[in-house]
Design a protein around this motif. Structure first.
Motif, PDB file in Angstrom:
ATOM      1  N   ASP A 129      16.020  34.304  44.715  1.00 26.64           N
ATOM      2  CA  ASP A 129      14.559  34.270  44.691  1.00 26.64           C
ATOM      3  C   ASP A 129      13.918  34.792  45.979  1.00 26.64           C
ATOM      4  N   ILE A 130      14.667  35.565  46.763  1.00 23.76           N
ATOM      5  CA  ILE A 130      14.120  36.105  48.012  1.00 23.76           C
ATOM      6  C   ILE A 130      13.647  37.545  47.780  1.00 23.76           C
ATOM      7  N   PRO A 131      12.374  37.841  48.028  1.00 21.21           N
ATOM      8  CA  PRO A 131      11.900  39.224  47.910  1.00 21.21           C
ATOM      9  C   PRO A 131      12.585  40.115  48.950  1.00 21.21           C
ATOM     10  N   GLY A 132      12.549  41.394  48.723  1.00 21.38           N
ATOM     11  CA  GLY A 132      13.116  42.335  49.685  1.00 21.38           C
ATOM     12  C   GLY A 132      14.594  42.593  49.480  1.00 21.38           C
ATOM     13  N   THR A 133      15.174  42.007  48.441  1.00 22.90           N
ATOM     14  CA  THR A 133      16.582  42.268  48.127  1.00 22.90           C
ATOM     15  C   THR A 133      16.801  42.044  46.643  1.00 22.90           C
ATOM     16  N   GLN A 134      17.592  42.906  46.034  1.00 21.45           N
ATOM     17  CA  GLN A 134      17.898  42.724  44.618  1.00 21.45           C
ATOM     18  C   GLN A 134      18.815  41.525  44.395  1.00 21.45           C
ATOM     19  N   TYR A 135      19.692  41.272  45.365  1.00 21.78           N
ATOM     20  CA  TYR A 135      20.651  40.191  45.233  1.00 21.78           C
ATOM     21  C   TYR A 135      20.717  39.384  46.518  1.00 21.78           C
ATOM     22  N   THR A 136      20.812  38.068  46.369  1.00 21.62           N
ATOM     23  CA  THR A 136      21.024  37.201  47.517  1.00 21.62           C
ATOM     24  C   THR A 136      22.483  36.763  47.546  1.00 21.62           C
ATOM     25  N   ILE A 137      22.956  36.426  48.732  1.00 18.31           N
ATOM     26  CA  ILE A 137      24.338  35.964  48.886  1.00 18.31           C
ATOM     27  C   ILE A 137      24.519  34.653  48.114  1.00 18.31           C
ATOM     28  N   GLY A 138      25.493  34.605  47.244  1.00 20.21           N
ATOM     29  CA  GLY A 138      25.783  33.410  46.470  1.00 20.21           C
ATOM     30  C   GLY A 138      25.362  33.488  45.018  1.00 20.21           C
ATOM     31  N   PHE A 139      24.432  34.370  44.700  1.00 21.73           N
ATOM     32  CA  PHE A 139      23.944  34.469  43.324  1.00 21.73           C
ATOM     33  C   PHE A 139      25.048  34.894  42.359  1.00 21.73           C
ATOM     34  N   ARG A 282      12.657  40.542  61.344  1.00 19.87           N
ATOM     35  CA  ARG A 282      13.055  41.361  60.198  1.00 19.87           C
ATOM     36  C   ARG A 282      13.915  40.549  59.233  1.00 19.87           C
ATOM     37  N   ALA A 283      13.982  41.017  58.007  1.00 19.40           N
ATOM     38  CA  ALA A 283      14.851  40.413  57.001  1.00 19.40           C
ATOM     39  C   ALA A 283      15.663  41.529  56.361  1.00 19.40           C
ATOM     40  N   VAL A 284      16.956  41.295  56.195  1.00 22.47           N
ATOM     41  CA  VAL A 284      17.817  42.319  55.603  1.00 22.47           C
ATOM     42  C   VAL A 284      17.961  42.057  54.108  1.00 22.47           C
ATOM     43  N   GLY A 285      18.370  43.099  53.387  1.00 20.50           N
ATOM     44  CA  GLY A 285      18.535  42.956  51.951  1.00 20.50           C
ATOM     45  C   GLY A 285      19.292  44.133  51.374  1.00 20.50           C
ATOM     46  N   MET A 286      19.466  44.106  50.059  1.00 19.14           N
ATOM     47  CA  MET A 286      20.171  45.171  49.349  1.00 19.14           C
ATOM     48  C   MET A 286      19.256  45.724  48.260  1.00 19.14           C
ATOM     49  N   GLU A 287      19.030  47.015  48.283  1.00 18.90           N
ATOM     50  CA  GLU A 287      18.225  47.685  47.271  1.00 18.90           C
ATOM     51  C   GLU A 287      18.958  48.939  46.807  1.00 18.90           C
ATOM     52  N   ASP A 288      19.233  49.008  45.513  1.00 22.82           N
ATOM     53  CA  ASP A 288      19.901  50.168  44.925  1.00 22.82           C
ATOM     54  C   ASP A 288      21.190  50.542  45.661  1.00 22.82           C
ATOM     55  N   GLY A 289      21.942  49.524  46.052  1.00 20.08           N
ATOM     56  CA  GLY A 289      23.228  49.745  46.696  1.00 20.08           C
ATOM     57  C   GLY A 289      23.164  50.031  48.179  1.00 20.08           C
ATOM     58  N   VAL A 291      21.791  48.969  52.127  1.00 21.03           N
ATOM     59  CA  VAL A 291      21.303  47.879  52.971  1.00 21.03           C
ATOM     60  C   VAL A 291      19.972  48.290  53.582  1.00 21.03           C
ATOM     61  N   VAL A 292      18.980  47.436  53.454  1.00 20.27           N
ATOM     62  CA  VAL A 292      17.635  47.742  53.954  1.00 20.27           C
ATOM     63  C   VAL A 292      17.144  46.569  54.806  1.00 20.27           C
ATOM     64  N   ASP A 293      16.037  46.796  55.491  1.00 19.52           N
ATOM     65  CA  ASP A 293      15.396  45.696  56.208  1.00 19.52           C
ATOM     66  C   ASP A 293      13.887  45.855  56.101  1.00 19.52           C
ATOM     67  N   ALA A 294      13.196  44.729  56.199  1.00 14.97           N
ATOM     68  CA  ALA A 294      11.746  44.716  56.059  1.00 14.97           C
ATOM     69  C   ALA A 294      11.162  43.662  56.982  1.00 14.97           C
ATOM     70  N   ASP A 295       9.860  43.751  57.207  1.00 15.90           N
ATOM     71  CA  ASP A 295       9.170  42.776  58.032  1.00 15.90           C
ATOM     72  C   ASP A 295       9.298  41.392  57.416  1.00 15.90           C
ATOM     73  N   LEU A 296       9.664  40.415  58.209  1.00 18.44           N
ATOM     74  CA  LEU A 296       9.912  39.061  57.718  1.00 18.44           C
ATOM     75  C   LEU A 296       8.667  38.454  57.086  1.00 18.44           C
ATOM     76  N   ASN A 301       5.557  36.829  52.115  1.00 16.00           N
ATOM     77  CA  ASN A 301       4.291  36.877  51.371  1.00 16.00           C
ATOM     78  C   ASN A 301       4.384  37.671  50.077  1.00 16.00           C
ATOM     79  N   LYS A 302       5.547  38.248  49.814  1.00 16.12           N
ATOM     80  CA  LYS A 302       5.717  39.091  48.636  1.00 16.12           C
ATOM     81  C   LYS A 302       6.406  38.299  47.526  1.00 16.12           C
ATOM     82  N   PRO A 303       5.840  38.267  46.333  1.00 13.93           N
ATOM     83  CA  PRO A 303       6.479  37.508  45.249  1.00 13.93           C
ATOM     84  C   PRO A 303       7.739  38.202  44.751  1.00 13.93           C
TER      85      PRO A 303
END
Length: 319
Positions: A129-139, A282-289, A291-296, A301-303
């Motif tokens: 349920d964390i925005p900025g990533t397609q998948y979270t660790i553990g899902f 910053r917050a790291v994440g995974m998008e379309d394979g 690794v990306v990062d975005a403003d925390l 604030n993003k659903p």
């Protein structure tokens, strides 16, 4: 950057240890000392901090849970608690912090960032349920745990010709229920992001009975209703014998899947790289394979939206 700290906070998730391992070994590889903060933000306030070596994270990549332990800390939500935590970091000479956890953990990282301390968030939660990533660790691990349980429950449901309601975790997010329901062939899936119609669910079950179907599986996300409450309503509506399985905390445990281990390793390493580049907040994440990062703050604030195409597909395939 000479010293980096790492902590895990909130609910544990399979793969957190793999992320810790990546942070520690990536740091040491680049000549940076790594420090483990035990018991989350609570340990940060009390100074439960130890230097970690290469061997400190040996043989943990395959283990569920978190070797750093985790705790929820109301005190860290206060300005006093945050400044105590900051003082402990400065006392140990730690110059950057990596926080592995969910939304609450990210709020702690944001608070320190606003006090001028570089923090990087790494998404570790089974809820996805964390925005900025397609998948979270553990899902992925939690999904496969649920799927294994659903497959076994279906054996019993078939043998006794019953309807089973399976309650899964996820708080206010329906990803575990949706993915498990679709991959497990559930007849109905109830998630917080979509309204459900009891008349439609009952009609689906009754139509199945008429064509000779002997059992049904319904997946209910905990954010919708308790499995017991829903099963009672369903029995009143259909008159069919219904059983309930609440999977509970088994969804958080277990050996992480290969996907979660690789995801955690990549995200943990990226977090170290960002601190080495002098970046914080910053917050790291995974998008379309990738690794990306975005403003925390932007991430917080993003659903996070459910994949409505998957939900529609599950309805089309469960006729």
């Amino acid at each position: 950057m000479r010293k980096i700290g790492v902590l895990t906070s909130g609910g544990d998730a399979p793969g957190m240890n793999a992320a810790i391992r990546a942070v520690v070994r990536k740091s040491i590889y680049h000549g940076i000392d790594a420090y483990g903060i035990y018991q989350g933000f609570s340990g940060l306030i009390t100074g439960n901090i130890k230097k970690l070596e290469i061997g400190s994270v040996g043989d943990i990549i395959h283990r569920g849970g978190t070797i750093l332990q985790s705790a929820r800390c109301e005190e860290f939500k206060t300005d006093t608690g945050q400044r105590q935590g900051l003082a402990c970091l400065e006392k140990h000479g730690i110059e950057g912090l990596i926080v592995i956890g969910g939304n609450g953990s990210y709020l702690g990282a944001k608070a320190l960032s606003e006090l001028g301390f570089p923090c990087i968030g790494v998404p570790g939660t089974i809820d996805n349920d964390i925005p900025g990533t397609q998948y979270t660790i553990g899902f992925d691990t939690a999904l496969n745990t649920v799927l294994d349980a659903v497959d076994k429950i279906r054996d019993t449901a078939t043998s006794h010709e019953r309807t089973f309601v399976v309650e899964v975790m996820g708080r206010d997010a329906g990803d575990i229920a949706l993915w498990a329901g679709l991959s497990g062939g559930a007849e109905s899936i109830l998630i917080p992001e979509e309204p459900y119609d009891m008349e439609d669910i009952a009609a689906r079950i009754e139509n199945g009975v008429k064509r000779g179907k002997k059992h049904s599986i319904i997946i209910v996300a905990e954010g919708v209703a308790s499995g017991a409450e829903f099963a009672e309503r369903l029995t009143e509506k259909t008159g069919l014998e219904t059983r309930v399985s609440v999977l509970g905390h088994i969804q958080r445990g277990g050996t992480p899947t290969g996907f979660d281990r690789v995801l955690a390793s990549r995200l943990g390493a990226k977090a170290v790289e960002l601190l080495m580049e002098g970046k914080g907040g910053r917050a790291v994440g995974m998008e379309d394979g990738e690794v990306v990062d975005a403003d925390l703050l932007t991430v917080l604030n993003k659903p996070k939206h459910i994949d409505h195409n998957l939900y529609q597909l599950s309805k089309e395939l469960s006729i």
